[in-house]
Design a protein around this motif. Structure first.
Motif, PDB file in Angstrom:
ATOM      1  N   ASP A  87       0.825  -1.209   0.000  1.00 26.13           N
ATOM      2  CA  ASP A  87       0.000   0.000   0.000  1.00 26.13           C
ATOM      3  C   ASP A  87       0.862   1.264   0.000  1.00 26.13           C
ATOM      4  O   ASP A  87       0.640   2.191  -0.790  1.00 26.13           O
ATOM      5  N   LEU A  88       1.856   1.299   0.884  1.00 22.49           N
ATOM      6  CA  LEU A  88       2.701   2.492   0.976  1.00 22.49           C
ATOM      7  C   LEU A  88       3.599   2.618  -0.253  1.00 22.49           C
ATOM      8  O   LEU A  88       3.820   3.725  -0.758  1.00 22.49           O
ATOM      9  N   ALA A  89       4.103   1.499  -0.757  1.00 23.96           N
ATOM     10  CA  ALA A  89       4.951   1.539  -1.958  1.00 23.96           C
ATOM     11  C   ALA A  89       4.177   2.108  -3.148  1.00 23.96           C
ATOM     12  O   ALA A  89       4.719   2.905  -3.929  1.00 23.96           O
ATOM     13  N   GLU A  90       2.913   1.726  -3.289  1.00 21.64           N
ATOM     14  CA  GLU A  90       2.109   2.258  -4.386  1.00 21.64           C
ATOM     15  C   GLU A  90       1.959   3.767  -4.284  1.00 21.64           C
ATOM     16  O   GLU A  90       2.071   4.488  -5.289  1.00 21.64           O
ATOM     17  N   ARG A  91       1.719   4.258  -3.077  1.00 20.96           N
ATOM     18  CA  ARG A  91       1.555   5.696  -2.882  1.00 20.96           C
ATOM     19  C   ARG A  91       2.849   6.446  -3.193  1.00 20.96           C
ATOM     20  O   ARG A  91       2.847   7.474  -3.870  1.00 20.96           O
ATOM     21  N   ILE A  92       3.966   5.925  -2.701  1.00 22.51           N
ATOM     22  CA  ILE A  92       5.249   6.601  -2.892  1.00 22.51           C
ATOM     23  C   ILE A  92       5.672   6.550  -4.362  1.00 22.51           C
ATOM     24  O   ILE A  92       6.186   7.542  -4.900  1.00 22.51           O
ATOM     25  N   ALA A  93       5.478   5.426  -5.007  1.00 29.68           N
ATOM     26  CA  ALA A  93       5.827   5.321  -6.430  1.00 29.68           C
ATOM     27  C   ALA A  93       5.078   6.365  -7.240  1.00 29.68           C
ATOM     28  O   ALA A  93       5.648   7.035  -8.118  1.00 29.68           O
ATOM     29  N   GLN A  94       3.785   6.531  -6.942  1.00 37.39           N
ATOM     30  CA  GLN A  94       2.981   7.512  -7.672  1.00 37.39           C
ATOM     31  C   GLN A  94       3.437   8.932  -7.374  1.00 37.39           C
ATOM     32  O   GLN A  94       3.519   9.775  -8.274  1.00 37.39           O
ATOM     33  N   LEU A  95       3.762   9.218  -6.128  1.00 36.46           N
ATOM     34  CA  LEU A  95       4.177  10.560  -5.731  1.00 36.46           C
ATOM     35  C   LEU A  95       5.593  10.909  -6.193  1.00 36.46           C
ATOM     36  O   LEU A  95       5.941  12.080  -6.301  1.00 36.46           O
ATOM     37  N   SER A  96       6.410   9.912  -6.477  1.00 40.33           N
ATOM     38  CA  SER A  96       7.830  10.158  -6.770  1.00 40.33           C
ATOM     39  C   SER A  96       8.055  10.898  -8.076  1.00 40.33           C
ATOM     40  O   SER A  96       9.061  11.599  -8.229  1.00 40.33           O
ATOM     41  N   GLY A  97       7.161  10.723  -9.044  1.00 36.56           N
ATOM     42  CA  GLY A  97       7.362  11.313 -10.364  1.00 36.56           C
ATOM     43  C   GLY A  97       8.260  10.489 -11.266  1.00 36.56           C
ATOM     44  O   GLY A  97       8.477  10.851 -12.432  1.00 36.56           O
ATOM     45  N   ILE A  98       8.794   9.387 -10.760  1.00 30.71           N
ATOM     46  CA  ILE A  98       9.681   8.527 -11.549  1.00 30.71           C
ATOM     47  C   ILE A  98       8.833   7.516 -12.315  1.00 30.71           C
ATOM     48  O   ILE A  98       8.016   6.810 -11.717  1.00 30.71           O
ATOM     49  N   PRO A  99       8.993   7.430 -13.634  1.00 34.68           N
ATOM     50  CA  PRO A  99       8.179   6.491 -14.412  1.00 34.68           C
ATOM     51  C   PRO A  99       8.551   5.043 -14.128  1.00 34.68           C
ATOM     52  O   PRO A  99       9.705   4.732 -13.862  1.00 34.68           O
ATOM     53  N   ASP A 100       7.524   4.163 -14.181  1.00 31.53           N
ATOM     54  CA  ASP A 100       7.723   2.723 -13.967  1.00 31.53           C
ATOM     55  C   ASP A 100       8.547   2.483 -12.703  1.00 31.53           C
ATOM     56  O   ASP A 100       9.529   1.740 -12.692  1.00 31.53           O
ATOM     57  N   ALA A 101       8.119   3.135 -11.614  1.00 31.77           N
ATOM     58  CA  ALA A 101       8.916   3.158 -10.386  1.00 31.77           C
ATOM     59  C   ALA A 101       8.759   1.876  -9.572  1.00 31.77           C
ATOM     60  O   ALA A 101       7.690   1.267  -9.531  1.00 31.77           O
ATOM     61  N   ARG A 102       9.842   1.490  -8.933  1.00 34.07           N
ATOM     62  CA  ARG A 102       9.848   0.426  -7.938  1.00 34.07           C
ATOM     63  C   ARG A 102      10.373   1.016  -6.636  1.00 34.07           C
ATOM     64  O   ARG A 102      11.215   1.915  -6.659  1.00 34.07           O
ATOM     65  N   VAL A 103       9.880   0.492  -5.517  1.00 31.33           N
ATOM     66  CA  VAL A 103      10.229   1.021  -4.197  1.00 31.33           C
ATOM     67  C   VAL A 103      10.815  -0.097  -3.353  1.00 31.33           C
ATOM     68  O   VAL A 103      10.254  -1.204  -3.296  1.00 31.33           O
TER      69      VAL A 103
END
Length: 428
Positions: A87-103
């Motif tokens: 849940d938190l990884a999804e939120r941070i990936a979206q907020l990061s601005g980095i495309p195709d992000a992994r956390v």
């Protein structure tokens, strides 16, 4: 009681584990923007456990989330599916601005930067790293190896070859006399010249605002200009957002966004404030970079359920209450109030910063010579007045660091500024 605890501390903990104040204090509890010590003294907290209690002390939403999660399960490791972590990884990936992000979650900013360096050097097959002068990236062996601050570099040994770049400090160094445009151009020319004399590095790691270095920063756009040079050569850009992330600078959610031309960094690291005191750190990277490791790797305590529950609750509160906007508004008022107060104190060389991340650099009056004794004196005087602040700087720790929780209100900002004004005047 405090004297007894101090003696026990000194007998069992390392000598290099520094304590603030001539008579160190034990903080026993907190609420909102205030904390209390074991003698019952109440303080307005303008340092937040080194920018870590980001939202507020004893924030009910976070306390409730931690308590409820502790009643279910505290920890299972990354070997099992973990809903709060996803849940938190999804939120941070979206907020990061980095495309195709992994956390990837860790337990601290040090470990986050260590992971980013591992990824960058593996992906690029190079152990050469660019870092900024006056920087700080943590206390692990590799993080110390890219830290450009003598006071926090206990060894010159390192698994990395580090090359230090100009630009992190606007008002000192060989380009300080230039205007912003020429300053950026000179730093870019210096970077290009440096790259012409070495094998291609893996990455540049840089704090958008240098934390331990005394809240110094370059003109907006410097790292965007650097990124153009780096991108041409395939060199990665790691933005160390351990202190600048989550809206603390007011104008942006991430520090890198002040340098946004050309897009986001290849990686960003985070920690401190997201957990509001719980141990959370992490790395966000493009999938191709994050997935470049060809051996097993886990994080036993990174992403554990109880810290993820705290992080989710804290992030929700931060966004729902627009604490970034509050940092911009109240931080702007506080900065102007401190600049007005400092105008009457010859020892103040500069008041700088952004949002609720403000530095006051002290020097011997009439010179550019650092004055760490003055910084210590102001720290003590502020505590006597009921205010906790921090210290830092690349020139013998002569900068005061002011970073309250992001929920600080106007009345508290005025109260803290008045105490700081008195503390600054006391050293004249």
């Amino acid at each position: 009681m405090t004297d007894d605890l101090l003696g026990r501390h000194r007998s069992v903990l390392p000598d290099w584990l520094a304590l603030y104040y001539e008579h160190p204090i034990e903080i026993t509890h907190g609420e909102g923007r205030h904390v209390w010590d074991s003698d019952g003294n109440r303080y307005l907290d303008f340092f937040g456990g080194i920018l870590t209690t980001m939202t507020a002390h004893a924030l009910p939403e976070v306390t409730k989330a931690v308590t409820e999660q502790a009643g279910r399960i505290v920890h299972s490791s990354t070997l099992y599916l973990n809903r709060p972590m996803v849940d938190l990884a999804e939120r941070i990936a979206q907020l990061s601005g980095i495309p195709d992000a992994r956390v990837f979650f860790t337990t601290s900013g040090t470990e986050a930067n260590d992971t980013a360096l591992l990824l960058a050097t593996t992906y690029r097959r190079s152990n050469t790293v660019l870092a900024m002068r006056n920087s700080y990236h943590g206390r692990s062996f590799s993080a110390v190896g890219v830290t450009g601050n003598r006071g926090w570099s206990p060894t010159s040994l390192s698994p990395l070859q580090t090359l230090y770049v100009h630009g992190g400090v606007r008002s000192r160094g060989p380009f300080a006399g230039l205007d912003d445009y020429d300053f950026v151009a000179a730093c870019v020319d210096d970077l290009k010249d440096l790259l012409g004399h070495t094998r291609p590095p893996a990455a540049l790691i840089a704090e958008p605002i240098q934390g331990v270095g005394g809240f110094t920063s370059p003109p907006d756009g410097l790292y965007a200009a650097f990124r153009e040079v780096l991108h041409e050569r395939g060199i990665l850009w790691i933005s160390d957002e351990v202190q600048t992330g989550w809206g603390r600078t007011g104008e942006h959610f991430w520090g890198w966004q002040a340098h946004a031309r050309g897009g986001p960094p290849d990686m960003l690291t985070f920690a401190k404030g997201i957990g509001n005191g719980m141990s959370i750190g992490g790395v966000v990277a493009r999938a191709e970079i994050m997935n470049c490791l060809d051996a097993n790797s886990i994080s036993t305590f990174g992403g554990t359920q109880i810290t993820m529950a705290a992080g989710l609750a804290n992030l929700n509160y931060l966004l729902e209450h627009d604490l970034q906007g509050n940092a911009r508004r109240v931080g702007g008022l506080l900065t102007e109030r401190l600049r007005a107060a400092a105008a009457h104190v010859p020892a103040v060389r500069e008041v700088r910063g952004r949002g609720l991340m403000i530095g006051i650099e002290l020097t011997k009056p009439g010179t550019d010579e650092a004055d760490p004794a003055a910084a210590s004196a102001v720290l003590e005087a502020a505590r006597e007045g009921g205010l906790l602040i921090g210290k830092g700087g690349g020139h013998d720790t002569s900068a005061l660091r002011i970073a309250p929780p992001l929920s600080l209100n106007v009345a508290e900002a005025e109260e803290g500024a008045a105490i700081l004004e008195d503390a600054l005047r006391s050293i004249q």
